[in-house]
Design an enzyme around this catalytic site. Structure first.
Site, PDB file in Angstrom:
ATOM      1  N   TYR A 105       0.865  -1.179   0.000  1.00 41.99           N
ATOM      2  CA  TYR A 105       0.000   0.000   0.000  1.00 41.99           C
ATOM      3  C   TYR A 105       0.900   1.228   0.000  1.00 41.99           C
ATOM      4  O   TYR A 105       1.878   1.302   0.744  1.00 41.99           O
ATOM      5  CB  TYR A 105      -0.881   0.029   1.264  1.00 41.99           C
ATOM      6  CG  TYR A 105      -1.632   1.335   1.402  1.00 41.99           C
ATOM      7  CD1 TYR A 105      -2.925   1.470   0.905  1.00 41.99           C
ATOM      8  CD2 TYR A 105      -1.035   2.445   1.996  1.00 41.99           C
ATOM      9  CE1 TYR A 105      -3.600   2.682   0.995  1.00 41.99           C
ATOM     10  CE2 TYR A 105      -1.698   3.654   2.088  1.00 41.99           C
ATOM     11  CZ  TYR A 105      -2.973   3.763   1.588  1.00 41.99           C
ATOM     12  OH  TYR A 105      -3.629   4.959   1.669  1.00 41.99           O
ATOM     13  N   GLU A 193      -3.788   7.405  -3.772  1.00 43.60           N
ATOM     14  CA  GLU A 193      -3.564   6.110  -3.148  1.00 43.60           C
ATOM     15  C   GLU A 193      -3.298   5.058  -4.214  1.00 43.60           C
ATOM     16  O   GLU A 193      -4.035   4.990  -5.199  1.00 43.60           O
ATOM     17  CB  GLU A 193      -4.836   5.756  -2.367  1.00 43.60           C
ATOM     18  CG  GLU A 193      -4.681   4.661  -1.375  1.00 43.60           C
ATOM     19  CD  GLU A 193      -5.998   4.405  -0.646  1.00 43.60           C
ATOM     20  OE1 GLU A 193      -6.175   4.916   0.467  1.00 43.60           O
ATOM     21  OE2 GLU A 193      -6.849   3.698  -1.189  1.00 43.60           O
TER      22      GLU A 193
END
Ligand code: GDP
Ligand code: MN
Length: 393
Positions: A105, A193
């Site tokens: 991530y 993101e």
């Protein structure tokens, strides 16, 4: 404003980040064509992904792999017929499926409390970061970018090292982190993101070579900065915007829905917050923040009233106008008009002071509105009216 994955990937690519090719389709036949191209070019499988503005599409069944054109068409048809978390799928993204060895991530957000850009990374990619934050907060690494110098190289290297990226991919990963940071700043985004940032086995050559690829992208643009990015504003998907939010935006009204039962209509952000505080002090809970802005005319007042009344939780409305540029009589006329259009009977307490307050009072009295002089009194009356309404059912 949230961008769809396809548009978010465009931004990442422009920032120089590694994003595998993709196409967008809105019919099963288009899905088939795109899949055929990737399969003919050597992809073993393709991935087909619902384009809806929510996370967790994978878990909801909105991300599927297909190995043939026929299968791609069927999967495309199934996903295009889905509704995910209340949002109908109108388009899908098709890409050559990546052979994933590891998922990370990587994200950047505007951290208002530190007034800096915060980079976050985790070796536990693929799942939603909120879930990681809840269950294994230690698995998230955080680095604040320098306010003037940006994300420095050593910071980026430290971030990806602590995410567990292997030494051989450290430099690439660090430059991806810097790219994410730059994409956020240059587009006035408040969120960028990449999840997953994946370590991908390079297709079919058997060499075992691995590369980092951005397989999913989520970008939110700061609404207040959209005027600087007309090209991004044009990407707004009106289908996915809450109807009340859309009307408010089109009317130039600042509107935020809250949980209480007292609808508030106020001019000026500071006065709106004061009004909400006094509603609470009087024992009530505001149903919304609403600032009709300066110089509001009658039509804006009725639009604001529609927004407030569209919320079924609202049991009383408190109107608090401090007339300056905004003329009290104009607001009063707007209220009379709005009440005549009102589809349900909700008690209203009105306080108008300042410019043309007397004329406003005459209009309101003639129309039998409940009025108040002080703000405290107005808040108390509104809270009392709401509880009466509540008792009556
Ligand atoms: P999200 O669930 O909305 O975040 O959608 P993602 O695009 O992140 O996909 C969810 C998950 O599907 C990823 O974490 C991967 O595990 C998997 N996935 C996505 N793209 C691919 C791909 O190209 N190949 C493979 N094998 N899995 C993928
Ligand atoms: Mn994802």
């Amino acid at each position: 404003m949230k961008l769809h994955e396809a548009e978010a990937k465009d931004l990442l690519r422009s920032a120089g980040l590694p994003v595998p090719d993709w196409s967008v389709a809105s019919t099963p036949a288009e899905v088939r064509d795109a899949a055929a191209r990737y399969l003919a070019a050597g992809a073993e499988r393709v991935v087909i992904k619902a384009q809806v503005l929510v996370g967790g599409r994978g878990k909801a069944g909105g991300v599927k792999l297909a190995g043939t054109e026929d299968e791609a068409e069927q999967v495309g048809e199934a996903i295009l017929a889905m509704t995910i978390k209340g949002l109908p799928v109108r388009r899908v993204l098709i890409a050559p499926a990546a052979d994933i060895a590891a998922e990370y991530y990587l994200g950047a957000v505007l951290d208002r409390s530190s007034r800096r850009v915060l980079l976050m990374g985790s070796g536990e990619g693929g799942v939603e970061i909120e879930e990681v934050a809840r269950e294994r907060p230690g698995a998230i690494v955080r680095v604040h970018a320098h306010p003037h110098l940006g994300l420095l190289d050593y910071q980026a290297r430290q971030l990806v090292l602590r995410m567990g990226v292997g030494r051989e991919h450290l430099r690439t990963a660090a430059s991806i982190a810097v790219g994410v940071y730059r994409a956020l700043v240059s587009n006035d985004a408040d969120l960028v993101e990449v999840n997953p940032l994946a370590l991908v086995r390079t297709a079919g050559d058997g060499s075992g070579a691995l590369s980092l690829q951005c397989l999913d992208a989520k970008v939110t643009i700061d609404d207040s900065a959209l005027f600087r990015h007309p090209d991004l504003e044009a990407l707004r998907d009106p289908d996915e915007e809450d109807p009340a939010d859309r009307e408010a935006r089109e009317q130039g009204i600042s509107f935020i829905r809250l949980d209480g039962s007292i609808g508030c209509m106020v001019n000026g952000a500071g006065l709106a917050m004061t009004t909400m505080d006094l509603v609470k002090r009087a024992g009530g809970e505001p149903a919304n923040f609403l600032d009709i802005g300066g110089g509001a005319r009658a039509d804006k007042v009725s639009a604001a009233m529609r927004l407030i009344l569209a919320d079924p939780k609202v049991r009383a409305i408190l109107v608090n106008i401090f007339g300056g540029i905004t003329r009290g009589d104009e607001v009063a006329r707007g209220l009379v008009e709005a009440r005549s259009e009102q589809t349900r009977d909700v008690p209203m307490v009105v306080r108008i002071v300042g410019t043309n307050a007397e004329e406003a009072g005459d209009i309101l009295r003639a129309a039998a509105f409940e009025t108040a002089t002080s703000l405290d009194e107005a808040a108390q009356k509104a809270v009392a009216a709401a509880s009466r309404g509540g008792a009556a059912g």
